[in-house]
Structure formats: C-alpha cells, structure tokens
Design a protein around this motif. Structure first.
Motif, PDB file in Angstrom:
ATOM      1  N   ASP A 227       0.844  -1.195   0.000  1.00 17.38           N
ATOM      2  CA  ASP A 227       0.000   0.000   0.000  1.00 17.38           C
ATOM      3  C   ASP A 227       0.875   1.238   0.000  1.00 17.38           C
ATOM      4  O   ASP A 227       2.039   1.199   0.393  1.00 17.38           O
ATOM      5  CB  ASP A 227      -0.954  -0.006   1.201  1.00 17.38           C
TER       6      ASP A 227
ATOM      7  N   HIS B 233      -0.552   7.189   1.449  1.00 19.27           N
ATOM      8  CA  HIS B 233      -1.296   7.418   2.689  1.00 19.27           C
ATOM      9  C   HIS B 233      -1.381   8.909   2.996  1.00 19.27           C
ATOM     10  O   HIS B 233      -0.390   9.617   2.920  1.00 19.27           O
ATOM     11  CB  HIS B 233      -0.593   6.723   3.867  1.00 19.27           C
ATOM     12  N   ARG B 234      -2.587   9.330   3.330  1.00 19.07           N
ATOM     13  CA  ARG B 234      -2.775  10.717   3.746  1.00 19.07           C
ATOM     14  C   ARG B 234      -4.003  10.790   4.635  1.00 19.07           C
ATOM     15  O   ARG B 234      -5.090  10.362   4.249  1.00 19.07           O
ATOM     16  CB  ARG B 234      -2.960  11.640   2.539  1.00 19.07           C
TER      17      ARG B 234
ATOM     18  N   MET C  72      -8.687   7.984   5.901  1.00 13.71           N
ATOM     19  CA  MET C  72      -7.350   7.850   5.343  1.00 13.71           C
ATOM     20  C   MET C  72      -7.440   7.604   3.850  1.00 13.71           C
ATOM     21  O   MET C  72      -8.239   6.783   3.396  1.00 13.71           O
ATOM     22  CB  MET C  72      -6.626   6.672   6.010  1.00 13.71           C
TER      23      MET C  72
ATOM     24  N   TYR D 149      -5.520   6.185   0.462  1.00 15.61           N
ATOM     25  CA  TYR D 149      -4.539   5.127   0.225  1.00 15.61           C
ATOM     26  C   TYR D 149      -4.750   4.527  -1.155  1.00 15.61           C
ATOM     27  O   TYR D 149      -5.788   4.717  -1.802  1.00 15.61           O
ATOM     28  CB  TYR D 149      -4.674   4.006   1.267  1.00 15.61           C
TER      29      TYR D 149
ATOM     30  N   SER E   9      -3.862   0.439  -2.678  1.00 17.03           N
ATOM     31  CA  SER E   9      -3.325  -0.852  -2.244  1.00 17.03           C
ATOM     32  C   SER E   9      -3.580  -1.927  -3.289  1.00 17.03           C
ATOM     33  O   SER E   9      -4.481  -1.816  -4.123  1.00 17.03           O
ATOM     34  CB  SER E   9      -3.951  -1.279  -0.909  1.00 17.03           C
TER      35      SER E   9
END
Length: 158
Positions: free
Chosen positions: A77, A80-81, A93, A95, A97
């Motif tokens: 993954d 991310h933020r 969040m 993402y 993945s």
C-alpha cells in the motif's frame, strides 16, 4: 469487494500502484497462522503478468516455510494521507493498495543477477550498479502473481 466504488480493476493501474510502493508484505503459512514479512521488492510486468522479486540472507524461517508450503499472499500500500475535518468530527485515510496471491520459488543462480537488478532498479530512478560481492550469499525469490485486486480511496474519488 464490498466497496466497488474503490476497486481498481485495470491490471496496468494496479501495476502502477505497485511501482509506487516501497514495501511488500508477504504472508506465508505457518502451522495454521500466517507468518508475515515486510520485504523490499522489485516487480517485472510483461503482458499483464506480474512477477514479484524478493531477497534475503541464505537461511531463515521464511525458507523453511516456503519449502513446506510455497503458497503465499501479498499486500502493498502507498499514498497514505490522513484527511480530517474538525468541524464535522470526521477522519479518514487516503490510500492505494494491491493484494494478491501466488507461489514463491527460489530463483536459480543463473537468474539471480536479473532478479536483484529488478529489485535495485525499483528503488532508483536510474539503473543502479550494485556491488556483486554479496550475490553468492544472497537468496533471491520470486512470486508469479496468480490473482490480484486493487483498491483506492482518494479525496474526491467517491
């Protein structure tokens, strides 16, 4: 997939997500429990077929588990933020993945240099000439992906 609106269906898009990741978690079977390893990796994609490469020292638990049962799952993954709204009391969040499965094999000596090159190139913008002195005491592994799915949650993507 429960959230079809987040599913990434295009194989090439999944490959692009994988290229942005820097760790692949490999899950092996260990007497009824998964044994999960965070590994550096490299990937080779040809005609929609993906092969993941990993490396390690010449001994260890992962090799014992692979010898018993080489079926494995993987997960990676990135992007991310944290997205928060104090006003609404909402937090989520972002993402991207990819998860999948395949069988892990030890790469034969004659293919080891190619496997290690794929891995080092994954982490460098330009081709990287690595010191080959460690190659004889390094084990390379590969997983030919049999199935994979992608998922993405980005702000405004829903």
């Amino acid at each position: 997939m429960r959230r079809a609106d987040r599913e990434v269906k295009d194989v090439n898009e999944m490959i692009e997500i994988m290229k942005r990741c820097d760790v692949c978690r490999l899950a092996l079977n260990d007497e009824g429990y998964p044994y999960i390893l965070p590994l550096n990796f490299g990937l080779k994609a040809q005609g929609g077929k993906v092969t993941l490469y990993f490396h390690g020292a010449d001994a260890g638990k992962k090799y014992e588990l692979i010898a018993k049962d080489n079926r494995a799952s993987f997960e990676m993954d990135c992007a991310h933020r944290l997205v928060s709204s104090g006003k609404k009391g909402h937090c989520t969040m972002e993402y991207e993945s990819v998860i999948g499965k395949g069988k892990v094999e030890i790469v034969p000596d004659e293919e080891k240099m190619e496997a290690l090159t794929v891995m080092t190139d994954h982490y460098h913008e330009k081709h990287f000439e690595f010191n080959t002195k460690a190659v004889p005491r390094t084990t390379a592994m590969k997983l030919v992906v049999e199935e994979m799915t992608g998922k993405r949650r980005m702000k405004g993507a829903e």
